[in-house]
Scaffold this active site. Structure first.
Site, PDB file in Angstrom:
ATOM      1  N   GLY A 169       0.832  -1.214   0.000  1.00  0.00           N
ATOM      2  CA  GLY A 169       0.000   0.000   0.000  1.00  0.00           C
ATOM      3  C   GLY A 169       0.865   1.262   0.000  1.00  0.00           C
ATOM      4  N   GLY A 193       7.582  -6.517  -6.919  1.00  0.00           N
ATOM      5  CA  GLY A 193       6.839  -7.429  -7.781  1.00  0.00           C
ATOM      6  C   GLY A 193       5.901  -6.726  -8.744  1.00  0.00           C
ATOM      7  N   ASP A 194       4.839  -7.438  -9.147  1.00  0.00           N
ATOM      8  CA  ASP A 194       3.933  -6.882 -10.162  1.00  0.00           C
ATOM      9  C   ASP A 194       3.288  -5.583  -9.697  1.00  0.00           C
ATOM     10  OD1 ASP A 194       2.595  -8.369  -8.236  1.00  0.00           O
ATOM     11  OD2 ASP A 194       1.083  -9.149  -9.604  1.00  0.00           O
ATOM     12  N   ILE A 223       8.846 -13.837  -5.590  1.00  0.00           N
ATOM     13  CA  ILE A 223       9.212 -15.196  -5.198  1.00  0.00           C
ATOM     14  C   ILE A 223       8.305 -16.197  -5.924  1.00  0.00           C
ATOM     15  CG2 ILE A 223       7.722 -15.429  -3.165  1.00  0.00           C
ATOM     16  CD1 ILE A 223      10.331 -16.472  -1.728  1.00  0.00           C
ATOM     17  N   ASP A 224       7.077 -15.758  -6.248  1.00  0.00           N
ATOM     18  CA  ASP A 224       6.117 -16.654  -6.911  1.00  0.00           C
ATOM     19  C   ASP A 224       6.445 -16.867  -8.389  1.00  0.00           C
ATOM     20  OD1 ASP A 224       4.849 -16.385  -4.491  1.00  0.00           O
ATOM     21  OD2 ASP A 224       3.089 -15.340  -5.258  1.00  0.00           O
ATOM     22  N   ILE A 381      10.774 -19.591   4.325  1.00  0.00           N
ATOM     23  CA  ILE A 381      11.400 -19.564   2.992  1.00  0.00           C
ATOM     24  C   ILE A 381      11.695 -18.124   2.585  1.00  0.00           C
ATOM     25  CG2 ILE A 381      10.974 -19.990   0.534  1.00  0.00           C
ATOM     26  CD1 ILE A 381       9.419 -22.491   1.317  1.00  0.00           C
ATOM     27  N   ARG A 382      10.731 -17.246   2.793  1.00  0.00           N
ATOM     28  CA  ARG A 382      10.903 -15.861   2.335  1.00  0.00           C
ATOM     29  C   ARG A 382      12.042 -15.131   3.040  1.00  0.00           C
ATOM     30  NH1 ARG A 382       5.426 -12.471   1.853  1.00  0.00           N
ATOM     31  NH2 ARG A 382       6.248 -11.687   3.792  1.00  0.00           N
TER      32      ARG A 382
HETATM   33  N1  ADP Z   1      -1.842  -0.698  -9.563  1.00  0.00           N
HETATM   34  C1  ADP Z   1      -0.948  -0.096  -8.794  1.00  0.00           C
HETATM   35  N2  ADP Z   1      -0.571   1.184  -9.028  1.00  0.00           N
HETATM   36  C2  ADP Z   1       0.343   1.797  -8.255  1.00  0.00           C
HETATM   37  N3  ADP Z   1       0.962   1.205  -7.204  1.00  0.00           N
HETATM   38  C3  ADP Z   1       0.633  -0.062  -6.912  1.00  0.00           C
HETATM   39  C4  ADP Z   1      -0.322  -0.788  -7.691  1.00  0.00           C
HETATM   40  N4  ADP Z   1      -0.437  -2.032  -7.166  1.00  0.00           N
HETATM   41  C5  ADP Z   1       0.405  -2.082  -6.115  1.00  0.00           C
HETATM   42  N5  ADP Z   1       1.059  -0.908  -5.967  1.00  0.00           N
HETATM   43  C6  ADP Z   1       2.018  -0.570  -4.932  1.00  0.00           C
HETATM   44  O1  ADP Z   1       3.163  -1.413  -5.057  1.00  0.00           O
HETATM   45  C7  ADP Z   1       3.647  -1.796  -3.779  1.00  0.00           C
HETATM   46  C8  ADP Z   1       3.839  -3.275  -3.694  1.00  0.00           C
HETATM   47  O2  ADP Z   1       2.700  -3.971  -4.156  1.00  0.00           O
HETATM   48  P1  ADP Z   1       2.355  -5.437  -3.650  1.00  0.00           P
HETATM   49  O3  ADP Z   1       1.230  -5.943  -4.486  1.00  0.00           O
HETATM   50  O4  ADP Z   1       2.144  -5.418  -2.176  1.00  0.00           O
HETATM   51  O5  ADP Z   1       3.677  -6.271  -3.839  1.00  0.00           O
HETATM   52  P2  ADP Z   1       4.433  -6.750  -5.134  1.00  0.00           P
HETATM   53  O6  ADP Z   1       5.019  -5.556  -5.768  1.00  0.00           O
HETATM   54  O7  ADP Z   1       5.448  -7.671  -4.609  1.00  0.00           O
HETATM   55  O8  ADP Z   1       3.416  -7.410  -6.006  1.00  0.00           O
HETATM   56  C9  ADP Z   1       2.663  -1.261  -2.752  1.00  0.00           C
HETATM   57  O9  ADP Z   1       3.259  -0.170  -2.095  1.00  0.00           O
HETATM   58  C10 ADP Z   1       1.451  -0.873  -3.564  1.00  0.00           C
HETATM   59  O10 ADP Z   1       0.794   0.282  -3.055  1.00  0.00           O
HETATM   60  O1  FBP Z   2       1.861 -12.032   4.495  1.00  0.00           O
HETATM   61  P1  FBP Z   2       2.226 -11.112   3.393  1.00  0.00           P
HETATM   62  O2  FBP Z   2       3.404 -10.275   3.664  1.00  0.00           O
HETATM   63  O3  FBP Z   2       1.070 -10.323   2.883  1.00  0.00           O
HETATM   64  O4  FBP Z   2       2.718 -12.003   2.201  1.00  0.00           O
HETATM   65  C1  FBP Z   2       2.098 -13.129   1.722  1.00  0.00           C
HETATM   66  C2  FBP Z   2       2.269 -13.194   0.240  1.00  0.00           C
HETATM   67  O5  FBP Z   2       3.530 -12.802  -0.216  1.00  0.00           O
HETATM   68  C3  FBP Z   2       3.963 -13.622  -1.264  1.00  0.00           C
HETATM   69  O6  FBP Z   2       5.076 -14.332  -0.815  1.00  0.00           O
HETATM   70  C4  FBP Z   2       4.296 -12.866  -2.514  1.00  0.00           C
HETATM   71  O7  FBP Z   2       4.222 -11.526  -2.303  1.00  0.00           O
HETATM   72  P2  FBP Z   2       4.389 -10.443  -3.434  1.00  0.00           P
HETATM   73  O8  FBP Z   2       3.034 -10.081  -3.987  1.00  0.00           O
HETATM   74  O9  FBP Z   2       5.002  -9.305  -2.721  1.00  0.00           O
HETATM   75  O10 FBP Z   2       5.288 -10.995  -4.480  1.00  0.00           O
HETATM   76  C5  FBP Z   2       2.794 -14.532  -1.568  1.00  0.00           C
HETATM   77  O11 FBP Z   2       3.230 -15.752  -2.027  1.00  0.00           O
HETATM   78  C6  FBP Z   2       2.059 -14.546  -0.278  1.00  0.00           C
HETATM   79  O12 FBP Z   2       0.700 -14.721  -0.464  1.00  0.00           O
HETATM   80 MG    MG Z   3       2.460  -9.270  -6.240  1.00  0.00          MG
END
Ligand code: ADP
Ligand code: FBP
Ligand code: MG
Length: 503
Positions: A169, A193-194, A223-224, A381-382
């Site tokens: 967030g 990540g994404d 990691i996924d 693991i993480r």
């Molecule tokens: N669609 C989006 N637009 C802008 N920022 C985003 C969007 N989705 C996620 N983020 C921001 O990217 C950061 C990481 O997102 P998150 O989904 O938690 O992990 P990951 O990057 O590993 O998938 C967070 O700070 C989140 O607010």
């Molecule tokens: O408990 P948290 O920190 O929300 O993370 C759990 C999630 O993080 C992950 O390891 C992957 O997270 P990301 O979206 O950041 O790549 C998932 O496999 C798992 O669901």
């Molecule tokens: Mg993600």
């Protein structure tokens, strides 16, 4: 990513057509929106380590194909710009003010990437103004920064986690870009990540709208392994290796009890790569369940029937289940709330616990005594540091990112494509998720290695094949196993209802 306007697409990536169906999906560069920028000779030219290397600098025309399996008449297809140092750079060393941020969940290798960005900037380009942003995106505007030096970061690759902290967030594009502008930062390295890469794309667009000479470079962390185009993400190998310890423990427990069943839940919200590779590596796993492959419990060809058979034949069994597998089955019975985390990711029910309970109920009904042990090693693991091969991979990704930013590229993610380091436009990385293609050879190899049921009837198999081939354009689409993930197709557009297979 929703509907993207043509104008939006044009600032995210430059498409260049060549002969015989050659297409370059190029990343943006400062010169696309800032005129008359001075350039400087790359300091690596006088670096004793590199000055003797033949062809150390990457030719401006070097590109890497996305698909490597072709027929004689196939079009040459999509290419990405090859990563690496260029003859000219767009920053003087003392002009650079860089920052690094880590976002999202933990992943082995984060500290290695941080270390190598700091070291590469200093040792290769003489840059020593590098700030660490504290605690993810919100740290840009809500927290203090720390100054990162080669000395401070020297040993951090031996530690798990991220020395900068991370969060979900808190992405506020204008506040983040205000902070970048206020601090005079001109290179932003974003590791995540994404979700993070979507945030990085928004930051790049705002920076470009304001006409700032600020390079935005993404380093994909997942990691996924759910990021598309790239062969694999850093930390993935480490995760698969560490998962072996949990699988071994489950196997030892199962083997030591009468009718012993070991259940291991592994990470993978939408993509079952860790579960699939950990299963293939282990050989002790009798059944692997992933989000992409629907399964059912009761009746002929179902999971319970298979467990009964395995207990009869072997006296024990091990099941690996990815966290996102069977969610539809499970939400029905638990009537799950539609909860999300701070980043908007769907919070999943604990499928490992659910399936363990269902298995126990089933055998209680049969009045058959079993001993079931459930292991969830997710956070163990993480939290570990990256292994040797991921360390090397992280180093090369970090170096590619630094070379790219110094060369004036921006709005890109670094990534390995068919074994070559490349710069990939953000929109290619964020437009879909990388998934295991269950009509692909790798999943077939897994099924033949565990000998588990496919949970699909002949009709479903034919339907899936038709669906995949209608989505498949070039030859090696879906070639997860041999050519990396580059050819994986987006199965999200063809999500199948679990119920369809449960009757
Ligand atoms: N669609 C989006 N637009 C802008 N920022 C985003 C969007 N989705 C996620 N983020 C921001 O990217 C950061 C990481 O997102 P998150 O989904 O938690 O992990 P990951 O990057 O590993 O998938 C967070 O700070 C989140 O607010
Ligand atoms: O408990 P948290 O920190 O929300 O993370 C759990 C999630 O993080 C992950 O390891 C992957 O997270 P990301 O979206 O950041 O790549 C998932 O496999 C798992 O669901
Ligand atoms: Mg993600």
């Amino acid at each position: 990513m929703g509907t993207v306007s043509a104008e939006d697409n044009a600032i995210m990536m430059k498409v260049v057509d060549g002969t015989a169906g050659y297409v370059l999906e190029d990343v943006p560069h400062f010169v696309d929106y800032i005129s008359d920028l001075p350039t400087y000779p790359n300091p690596l030219r006088s670096n004793p380590a590199y000055s003797v290397v033949k062809q150390y600098f990457v030719d401006m025309d070097d590109t890497v194909p996305q698909k490597v399996v072709v027929h004689k008449d196939s079009p040459r297809g999509v290419h990405f710009r090859r990563a690496g140092p260029r003859q000219k750079v767009y920053f003087k060393s003392d002009e650079v003010s860089a920052c690094i941020v880590t976002c999202g969940g933990l992943c082995p290798g984060l500290n290695t990437v941080i270390r190598e960005i700091v070291h590469s900037l200093d040792y290769m380009y003489g840059v020593n103004a590098v700030l660490g942003i504290d605690g993810g995106y919100r740290g840009f505007y809500a927290k203090n920064t720390i100054s990162l030096t080669p000395k401070l970061t020297n040993d951090i690759h031996k530690r798990g986690g991220t020395i900068l902290g991370t969060s979900r967030g808190g992405h506020d594009t204008s506040k983040i870009v205000d902070s970048i502008q206020d601090r005079g930062i001109n290179q932003v390295y974003i590791i995540g990540g994404d979700g993070t890469q979507k945030g990085a794309a928004a930051i790049y667009k705002e920076i470009r709208r304001r006409g700032l000479k600020v390079a935005v470079a993404g380093i994909p962390k997942t990691i996924d392994n759910d990021i598309p185009v790239i062969d694999k993400s850093f930390g993935f190998d480490t995760a698969v290796e560490e998962a072996q310890r949990a699988i071994n423990a489950a196997h030892v427990e199962a083997e030591s009890a009468e009718n012993g069943i070991g259940v291991v839940k592994l990470m993978g919200r939408y993509s079952g790569f860790i579960a699939m590779y950990a299963t293939l590596a282990s050989r002790d796993v009798d059944c692997c369940l992933i989000p992409e492959s629907p399964f059912y419990l009761e009746g002929k060809g179902g999971l319970f029937e298979y467990i009964e058979k395995m207990l009869k034949v072997n006296g024990h069994m091990v099941i690996v289940i990815a966290e996102g597998a069977g969610q539809e089955l499970l939400t029905e019975s638990l009537r799950a709330k539609n909860e999300q985390d701070a980043s908007g990711n769907k919070l999943l029910q604990d499928v490992g616990f659910w399936i363990s309970e269902r298995i126990k109920e089933h055998f209680a009904k049969l009045k058959m005594s079993i001993t079931l042990k459930y292991i969830d090693p997710t956070y163990m693991i993480r939290a570990i540091p990256s292994n040797a091969s991921d360390n090397v991979y992280c180093t090369l990704l970090a170096q590619s990112a630094v070379h790219g930013a110094m060369s004036g590229f921006t709005g890109f993610t670094v990534g390995l494509v068919n074994g070559r380091h490349t710069y990939i436009p953000f929109n290619r990385i964020i437009e879909r998720q990388n998934k295991v293609v269950i009509t692909d050879r790798m999943w077939a190899r897994l099924l033949s290695s565990t000998n588990q049921p496919s949970f699909l009837g002949p009709k479903e198999t034919t339907d899936l094949k038709k669906e995949e081939s209608s989505l498949t354009g070039l030859l090696d689409e879906g070639a997860t196993s041999e050519e990396g993930n580059s050819g994986n197709i987006d199965t999200s557009t063809s999500t199948r209802s679990f119920q369809q297979y449960c009757n």
